[in-house]
Structures are given as C-alpha cells and as structure tokens.
Design a protein around this motif. Structure first.
Motif, mmCIF file in Angstrom:
data_model
loop_
_atom_site.group_PDB
_atom_site.id
_atom_site.type_symbol
_atom_site.label_atom_id
_atom_site.label_comp_id
_atom_site.label_asym_id
_atom_site.label_seq_id
_atom_site.Cartn_x
_atom_site.Cartn_y
_atom_site.Cartn_z
ATOM 1 N N ARG A 199 0.302 -1.172 -0.017
ATOM 2 C CA ARG A 199 -0.031 -0.179 0.130
ATOM 3 C C ARG A 199 0.805 1.341 -0.072
ATOM 4 N NH1 ARG A 199 -5.228 -1.640 -1.052
ATOM 5 N NH2 ARG A 199 -5.757 0.593 0.127
ATOM 6 N N LYS A 223 0.359 5.522 0.437
ATOM 7 C CA LYS A 223 -0.467 6.468 0.855
ATOM 8 C C LYS A 223 -0.544 8.197 -0.804
ATOM 9 C CE LYS A 223 0.716 7.193 5.401
ATOM 10 N NZ LYS A 223 0.774 7.709 6.696
ATOM 11 N N ARG A 227 -2.439 11.025 -2.088
ATOM 12 C CA ARG A 227 -2.978 12.114 -2.520
ATOM 13 C C ARG A 227 -3.534 12.770 -3.192
ATOM 14 N NH1 ARG A 227 -0.163 17.675 0.157
ATOM 15 N NH2 ARG A 227 0.087 17.486 -1.929
ATOM 16 N N TYR A 272 -18.808 7.506 0.421
ATOM 17 C CA TYR A 272 -19.291 7.411 2.189
ATOM 18 C C TYR A 272 -20.198 6.857 1.772
ATOM 19 C CZ TYR A 272 -14.530 10.160 3.265
ATOM 20 O OH TYR A 272 -13.218 10.336 3.149
ATOM 21 N N HIS A 304 -14.955 0.561 2.826
ATOM 22 C CA HIS A 304 -13.927 2.108 3.180
ATOM 23 C C HIS A 304 -14.062 2.498 1.566
ATOM 24 C CE1 HIS A 304 -12.828 1.322 6.948
ATOM 25 N NE2 HIS A 304 -12.231 0.436 6.820
ATOM 26 N N ASN A 350 -11.281 4.485 -0.091
ATOM 27 C CA ASN A 350 -10.442 3.716 -1.081
ATOM 28 C C ASN A 350 -10.495 1.690 -1.698
ATOM 29 O OD1 ASN A 350 -10.345 2.417 1.587
ATOM 30 N ND2 ASN A 350 -7.808 2.701 1.012
ATOM 31 N N PHE A 379 -8.311 15.210 -1.082
ATOM 32 C CA PHE A 379 -8.634 13.465 -0.835
ATOM 33 C C PHE A 379 -7.439 12.784 -0.236
ATOM 34 C CE2 PHE A 379 -9.663 9.529 -1.693
ATOM 35 C CZ PHE A 379 -11.114 9.210 -0.172
ATOM 36 N N LYS A 380 -6.870 12.244 0.617
ATOM 37 C CA LYS A 380 -5.456 11.614 0.905
ATOM 38 C C LYS A 380 -6.650 10.380 1.541
ATOM 39 C CE LYS A 380 -3.732 14.513 3.643
ATOM 40 N NZ LYS A 380 -3.138 14.321 4.789
ATOM 41 N N THR A 381 -5.792 8.973 0.422
ATOM 42 C CA THR A 381 -5.880 7.721 1.195
ATOM 43 C C THR A 381 -4.977 6.426 0.530
ATOM 44 O OG1 THR A 381 -7.368 5.570 1.517
ATOM 45 C CG2 THR A 381 -7.357 7.147 -0.744
ATOM 46 N N SER A 382 -5.149 5.460 1.012
ATOM 47 C CA SER A 382 -3.790 4.586 0.525
ATOM 48 C C SER A 382 -4.506 3.468 -0.683
ATOM 49 C CB SER A 382 -3.384 4.115 1.366
ATOM 50 O OG SER A 382 -4.438 3.088 2.138
ATOM 51 N N TYR A 383 -3.780 3.121 -1.569
ATOM 52 C CA TYR A 383 -3.717 2.784 -2.674
ATOM 53 C C TYR A 383 -2.789 1.577 -2.714
ATOM 54 C CZ TYR A 383 -6.651 6.447 -4.616
ATOM 55 O OH TYR A 383 -7.909 7.373 -4.431
ATOM 56 N N ARG A 431 -8.384 -4.949 6.408
ATOM 57 C CA ARG A 431 -7.653 -4.236 7.715
ATOM 58 C C ARG A 431 -6.733 -4.430 8.599
ATOM 59 N NH1 ARG A 431 -8.501 1.642 9.417
ATOM 60 N NH2 ARG A 431 -6.405 1.672 9.927
#
Length: 124
Positions: free
Chosen positions: A17, A19, A21, A33, A42, A44, A74-78, A119
């Motif tokens: 994974r 991070k 943005r 959401y 989630h 992501n 928008f910040k997340t992990s991929y 997760r």
C-alpha cells in the motif's frame, strides 16, 4: 494487517500500500461515503475496485470541459501496483489521475469489494 509470529499476533504495515493525495469532486466523495457505509467497506476499497475494472476495460471517454468544480483534497492509500497502472493509464490518455479516479466510480462492482475488516486480517 497483522502477522502471526509464533504464538503472538504482531501489527504490520502492508508494504503493498502507498499513500496518495489528490483532489476529487466533493459530490462524488459524498456518494462514495454513503455507498461505503451501505456496503460495509471503505471509500478507497470502492475506488480501487472501480479503477481496476476501468483498467480492465481499457477505454475511457472523458470530456475535460465537464470537470467538476467542487474538488476537494482527498488522501488515502492504494495498492502500489494499481496506482502505478492508473498513472500510466492517465498518461496514455492525456488525463490527470483525479480525472481517472472520478471516472472510475461508474465501474465499481459491489459484488467484489473488500470489507472494512480486511485491513485487520491476520497473515501467516
């Protein structure tokens, strides 16, 4: 994620994974959401599902003039490999990554998404 080491369970960071943005439409995020809540997942995970399905189709029809005006950060992990493929796909089609992310929402397959508790999985 957790790793089983002997008789103990140790928390580990998933090395696959990364991070990331970007700026995404607030309207689309609000919809995601809601969908994530309904499907016990989630945002992501929804985006990853849509992105991988878009990449499998290999085609995109995007009008740059119709870009949303309500973009927010928008910040997340991929997944690292998926994000690299999305970057290449965006370059090949002369688009920004956020354009591809927003377009991929229509490719989400709700029969094949990771659940929230993914997760917290335990790997050996």
């Amino acid at each position: 994620m957790f790793k089983k080491v002997g008789d103990h369970i140790v928390p580990k960071t998933d090395p696959s994974r990364v991070k990331f943005r970007t700026n995404v439409s607030k309207t689309i995020l609000n919809q995601l959401y809601q969908l994530a809540e309904e499907h016990y997942t989630h945002v992501n995970y929804l985006l990853e599902n849509g992105l991988s399905n878009l990449l499998q189709s290999g085609t995109i029809t995007f009008d740059k003039k119709a870009r949303p005006k309500d973009r927010v950060q928008f910040k997340t992990s991929y997944d690292k490999n998926l994000l690299a493929a999305v970057r290449q796909f965006a370059d090949d089609h002369h688009l920004n990554i956020n354009d591809v992310i927003e377009y991929s929402v229509q490719f989400i397959n709700f029969n094949n998404i990771k659940e929230k508790n993914y997760r917290y999985r335990i790997e050996k």
